[in-house]
Design a protein around this motif. Sequence first.
Motif, PDB file in Angstrom:
ATOM      1  N   PHE A   1       3.091  -8.752 -21.778  1.00  0.00           N
ATOM      2  CA  PHE A   1       4.337  -8.731 -21.011  1.00  0.00           C
ATOM      3  C   PHE A   1       4.025  -8.996 -19.553  1.00  0.00           C
ATOM      4  CE2 PHE A   1       2.602  -4.509 -21.191  1.00  0.00           C
ATOM      5  CZ  PHE A   1       2.777  -3.986 -19.921  1.00  0.00           C
ATOM      6  N   ALA A   2       5.050  -9.474 -18.834  1.00  0.00           N
ATOM      7  CA  ALA A   2       4.915  -9.772 -17.408  1.00  0.00           C
ATOM      8  C   ALA A   2       4.754  -8.470 -16.624  1.00  0.00           C
ATOM      9  CB  ALA A   2       6.147 -10.543 -16.920  1.00  0.00           C
ATOM     10  N   PRO A   3       4.251  -8.528 -15.384  1.00  0.00           N
ATOM     11  CA  PRO A   3       3.993  -7.299 -14.611  1.00  0.00           C
ATOM     12  C   PRO A   3       5.252  -6.477 -14.370  1.00  0.00           C
ATOM     13  CG  PRO A   3       2.866  -9.168 -13.620  1.00  0.00           C
ATOM     14  CD  PRO A   3       3.769  -9.732 -14.673  1.00  0.00           C
ATOM     15  N   GLU A   4       5.083  -5.181 -14.393  1.00  0.00           N
ATOM     16  CA  GLU A   4       6.097  -4.223 -13.969  1.00  0.00           C
ATOM     17  C   GLU A   4       5.548  -3.515 -12.737  1.00  0.00           C
ATOM     18  OE1 GLU A   4       6.825  -1.684 -17.284  1.00  0.00           O
ATOM     19  OE2 GLU A   4       7.968  -3.196 -18.399  1.00  0.00           O
ATOM     20  N   VAL A   5       6.196  -3.731 -11.572  1.00  0.00           N
ATOM     21  CA  VAL A   5       5.629  -3.362 -10.279  1.00  0.00           C
ATOM     22  C   VAL A   5       6.400  -2.200  -9.665  1.00  0.00           C
ATOM     23  CG1 VAL A   5       4.954  -4.222  -8.000  1.00  0.00           C
ATOM     24  CG2 VAL A   5       4.965  -5.769  -9.965  1.00  0.00           C
ATOM     25  N   SER A   6       5.663  -1.304  -8.998  1.00  0.00           N
ATOM     26  CA  SER A   6       6.246  -0.208  -8.222  1.00  0.00           C
ATOM     27  C   SER A   6       5.332   0.079  -7.040  1.00  0.00           C
ATOM     28  CB  SER A   6       6.434   1.052  -9.072  1.00  0.00           C
ATOM     29  OG  SER A   6       5.173   1.531  -9.518  1.00  0.00           O
ATOM     30  N   ILE A   7       5.899   0.647  -5.964  1.00  0.00           N
ATOM     31  CA  ILE A   7       5.150   0.973  -4.747  1.00  0.00           C
ATOM     32  C   ILE A   7       5.208   2.473  -4.521  1.00  0.00           C
ATOM     33  CG2 ILE A   7       4.986   0.650  -2.250  1.00  0.00           C
ATOM     34  CD1 ILE A   7       6.221  -2.089  -2.603  1.00  0.00           C
ATOM     35  N   SER A   8       4.055   3.078  -4.304  1.00  0.00           N
ATOM     36  CA  SER A   8       3.966   4.512  -4.033  1.00  0.00           C
ATOM     37  C   SER A   8       3.286   4.731  -2.691  1.00  0.00           C
ATOM     38  CB  SER A   8       3.174   5.217  -5.146  1.00  0.00           C
ATOM     39  OG  SER A   8       1.835   4.747  -5.176  1.00  0.00           O
ATOM     40  N   GLY A   9       3.461   5.944  -2.137  1.00  0.00           N
ATOM     41  CA  GLY A   9       2.811   6.307  -0.885  1.00  0.00           C
ATOM     42  C   GLY A   9       3.765   6.572   0.258  1.00  0.00           C
ATOM     43  N   TYR A  10       5.036   6.142   0.143  1.00  0.00           N
ATOM     44  CA  TYR A  10       5.987   6.391   1.225  1.00  0.00           C
ATOM     45  C   TYR A  10       6.670   7.734   1.003  1.00  0.00           C
ATOM     46  CZ  TYR A  10       9.932   5.778   4.428  1.00  0.00           C
ATOM     47  OH  TYR A  10      10.847   5.949   5.422  1.00  0.00           O
ATOM     48  N   ASP A  11       6.497   8.657   1.967  1.00  0.00           N
ATOM     49  CA  ASP A  11       7.026  10.012   1.839  1.00  0.00           C
ATOM     50  C   ASP A  11       8.216  10.281   2.752  1.00  0.00           C
ATOM     51  OD1 ASP A  11       5.741   9.928   4.232  1.00  0.00           O
ATOM     52  OD2 ASP A  11       4.380  11.619   3.851  1.00  0.00           O
ATOM     53  N   HIS A  12       8.797   9.232   3.351  1.00  0.00           N
ATOM     54  CA  HIS A  12       9.968   9.350   4.233  1.00  0.00           C
ATOM     55  C   HIS A  12       9.661  10.203   5.469  1.00  0.00           C
ATOM     56  CE1 HIS A  12      12.606   7.488   1.214  1.00  0.00           C
ATOM     57  NE2 HIS A  12      11.917   8.186   0.319  1.00  0.00           N
ATOM     58  N   ASN A  13       8.422  10.221   5.872  1.00  0.00           N
ATOM     59  CA  ASN A  13       8.038  10.990   7.064  1.00  0.00           C
ATOM     60  C   ASN A  13       7.075  10.173   7.921  1.00  0.00           C
ATOM     61  OD1 ASN A  13       7.962  13.187   8.824  1.00  0.00           O
ATOM     62  ND2 ASN A  13       6.199  14.085   7.804  1.00  0.00           N
ATOM     63  N   TRP A  14       7.400   8.911   8.084  1.00  0.00           N
ATOM     64  CA  TRP A  14       6.589   8.047   8.946  1.00  0.00           C
ATOM     65  C   TRP A  14       7.158   8.143  10.357  1.00  0.00           C
ATOM     66  CZ3 TRP A  14       4.247   2.967   6.679  1.00  0.00           C
ATOM     67  CH2 TRP A  14       3.607   3.252   5.482  1.00  0.00           C
ATOM     68  N   TYR A  15       6.476   8.821  11.248  1.00  0.00           N
ATOM     69  CA  TYR A  15       6.931   9.043  12.617  1.00  0.00           C
ATOM     70  C   TYR A  15       6.024   8.275  13.578  1.00  0.00           C
ATOM     71  CZ  TYR A  15       3.244  12.516  12.087  1.00  0.00           C
ATOM     72  OH  TYR A  15       2.070  13.132  11.818  1.00  0.00           O
TER      73      TYR A  15
ATOM     74  N   GLU B   1       4.074  -8.334  -4.441  1.00  0.00           N
ATOM     75  CA  GLU B   1       4.329  -9.340  -5.482  1.00  0.00           C
ATOM     76  C   GLU B   1       3.087  -9.456  -6.363  1.00  0.00           C
ATOM     77  OE1 GLU B   1       6.755 -13.050  -4.649  1.00  0.00           O
ATOM     78  OE2 GLU B   1       4.756 -13.894  -4.926  1.00  0.00           O
ATOM     79  N   VAL B   2       3.268  -9.263  -7.686  1.00  0.00           N
ATOM     80  CA  VAL B   2       2.158  -9.291  -8.637  1.00  0.00           C
ATOM     81  C   VAL B   2       2.415 -10.403  -9.651  1.00  0.00           C
ATOM     82  CG1 VAL B   2       0.821  -7.956 -10.304  1.00  0.00           C
ATOM     83  CG2 VAL B   2       1.842  -6.810  -8.333  1.00  0.00           C
ATOM     84  N   LYS B   3       1.334 -11.076 -10.036  1.00  0.00           N
ATOM     85  CA  LYS B   3       1.455 -12.223 -10.933  1.00  0.00           C
ATOM     86  C   LYS B   3       0.398 -12.165 -12.018  1.00  0.00           C
ATOM     87  CE  LYS B   3       1.359 -17.311 -10.906  1.00  0.00           C
ATOM     88  NZ  LYS B   3       1.177 -18.505 -10.051  1.00  0.00           N
ATOM     89  N   ASN B   4       0.802 -12.456 -13.273  1.00  0.00           N
ATOM     90  CA  ASN B   4      -0.140 -12.730 -14.348  1.00  0.00           C
ATOM     91  C   ASN B   4       0.311 -14.000 -15.064  1.00  0.00           C
ATOM     92  OD1 ASN B   4       1.996 -11.975 -15.980  1.00  0.00           O
ATOM     93  ND2 ASN B   4       0.898 -10.337 -17.045  1.00  0.00           N
ATOM     94  N   ARG B   5      -0.361 -14.362 -16.141  1.00  0.00           N
ATOM     95  CA  ARG B   5      -0.072 -15.659 -16.752  1.00  0.00           C
ATOM     96  C   ARG B   5       1.286 -15.716 -17.447  1.00  0.00           C
ATOM     97  NH1 ARG B   5      -0.889 -16.107 -22.230  1.00  0.00           N
ATOM     98  NH2 ARG B   5      -2.000 -14.424 -23.309  1.00  0.00           N
ATOM     99  N   LEU B   6       1.924 -14.551 -17.627  1.00  0.00           N
ATOM    100  CA  LEU B   6       3.240 -14.535 -18.266  1.00  0.00           C
ATOM    101  C   LEU B   6       4.379 -14.545 -17.259  1.00  0.00           C
ATOM    102  CD1 LEU B   6       2.731 -11.995 -21.180  1.00  0.00           C
ATOM    103  CD2 LEU B   6       2.619 -14.486 -21.242  1.00  0.00           C
ATOM    104  N   GLY B   7       4.093 -14.264 -15.990  1.00  0.00           N
ATOM    105  CA  GLY B   7       5.166 -14.265 -15.017  1.00  0.00           C
ATOM    106  C   GLY B   7       4.787 -13.526 -13.745  1.00  0.00           C
TER     107      GLY B   7
END
Length: 531
Positions: free
Chosen positions: A248-262, A319-325
Amino acid sequence: MARHDAQNWPESTKMIGLLWFVASILTQHGILGQRVKVDPEVTSYPGQSVNLRCSFSDPTGVQLTMVTWIYESKDGLRNNIAVLHPQFQPNYPESSLKGRVRFQSQQPEMTHPSIQITDVRMSDQGKYICEYATYPSGNEQGTTQLIMLAKPENSASTVSVEAGTQTTTVAKCESANGLPAAEISWVTTAKGNESTTTKPGTDNTLTVSSEYRMVPTPSDNGKDISCVVKHKTLEVPESFKMKLAVLFAPEVSISGYDHNWYMGRTSPVLICEAKANPVPISVLWKTMSGEMPDTVQISGNELKVLKVDETVNTTFVCEVKNRLGTSKSQVSIVVREPSQKSSNAGVVAGIIIGVLLALLLLCAIVAVLVTRSRRQQQGYRAKGGSDLKTRMFGGGKKASKNGTGGGAGSGGTGGGNNNGSVFVYKDGSSHQGLPEKNNHHQPLNMGPRPGVVASTPTAQDILLRNELDEAEIRKFDDIEDEERYDHFSGAGPILQLRSTNDQDNMMGGYMDDDMESQRDGSVISRTAVYV
């Protein structure tokens, strides 16, 4: 009636005789059939040797003329494979077993004509009949079933399929060239169905194939699936453990943002997480504005901000890419004002304040205890002597050697300072003297009391008096009032003094009300103020 029974008697006799005759034949046949002893069933594997036993148990009264071994295939065809005659050498007619079959003994006996088959083949499976030709009984035989066992070659594998909506084969399992046919089953948490088929293998064996079919989804990728093969040649079932492979094509998510970037925060990190099969071939970071801030460092799937400033207030895209998409995910950063640095100042301040409050409370408790103790001690001392009363309320002292005290109205002078205030008290009171409620501090109008020198109260006296609460003052006031009235009850009239200059009796009313006689005969004013 008797005649009717006589008519039926011959018929009954005939029936009984017939039954005995049939029973004797069956018995004789069973006895004769049991005389040829063989193994009902024999199993063997291809390439092995197998022994087929046969014997005639009781040849008494019977002439054994010949023994013949007959092979009957599954198709029902019969072939003689070995012949034994007492007057001739053993003979092996033409058959599929010729060259591989022989009597076990070089000089076989008619009563034990067992044979051996070498290099057994799967095609040798079938019935083997040991048949005796006897005289006068005729032919007698026994049958052995030869069962060929072929240990199958088992294998299993998964099939890589793309996620979709159609049912497809995701795993295969096969038990090839086995005999008898193997049993295949599947164990998995994936939702699907199995499909099993059986087909002929080599050398009369059987091959069993099974497939597991389902609608593959990305969540099925990596799930466990096992193929279990059961066969007569296996002591325990053979199990093949596998994992499903769904592409299957990549399923992407971003972690690390805690809403406290000052502003000023250092080293926050964003991580681009991607699930894909096959594995991604590239990971690309960018922003919606198109410009990457100068304070950003990118390493693979990690984006690190060295120091947060206003340029980080943007939307980052992974943006993540493999041979399926190709797939992507984004996160919008909101830069805040600098947050208050956490410290222990508040905790320390709270501890200090708590300690101070505890010390103050302890001091207050100690002060109360000390005050009560001192009050009790002062009360005991007041009862026991007049010195304390003198110090507290201005009691008189003996005239010093430098002056003497004058009598009432004598205008005499003493060596002491007569201009000071005098605290008046009654010597006859059994309680500690206290000033009266109304103008207890009264000046000496007619001179000091005999034998008493006016003295100024010390600071200690004033402090001791102030320590008495209102209840104690009221208590002593009430006692003095009672003693005063008791003392003057029944006495003569109080001396009233008038000034010689008061001819019109202008001061009469005041003097009568203001002046008060004392025990020593003197009269003092109630309202006069001494300075």
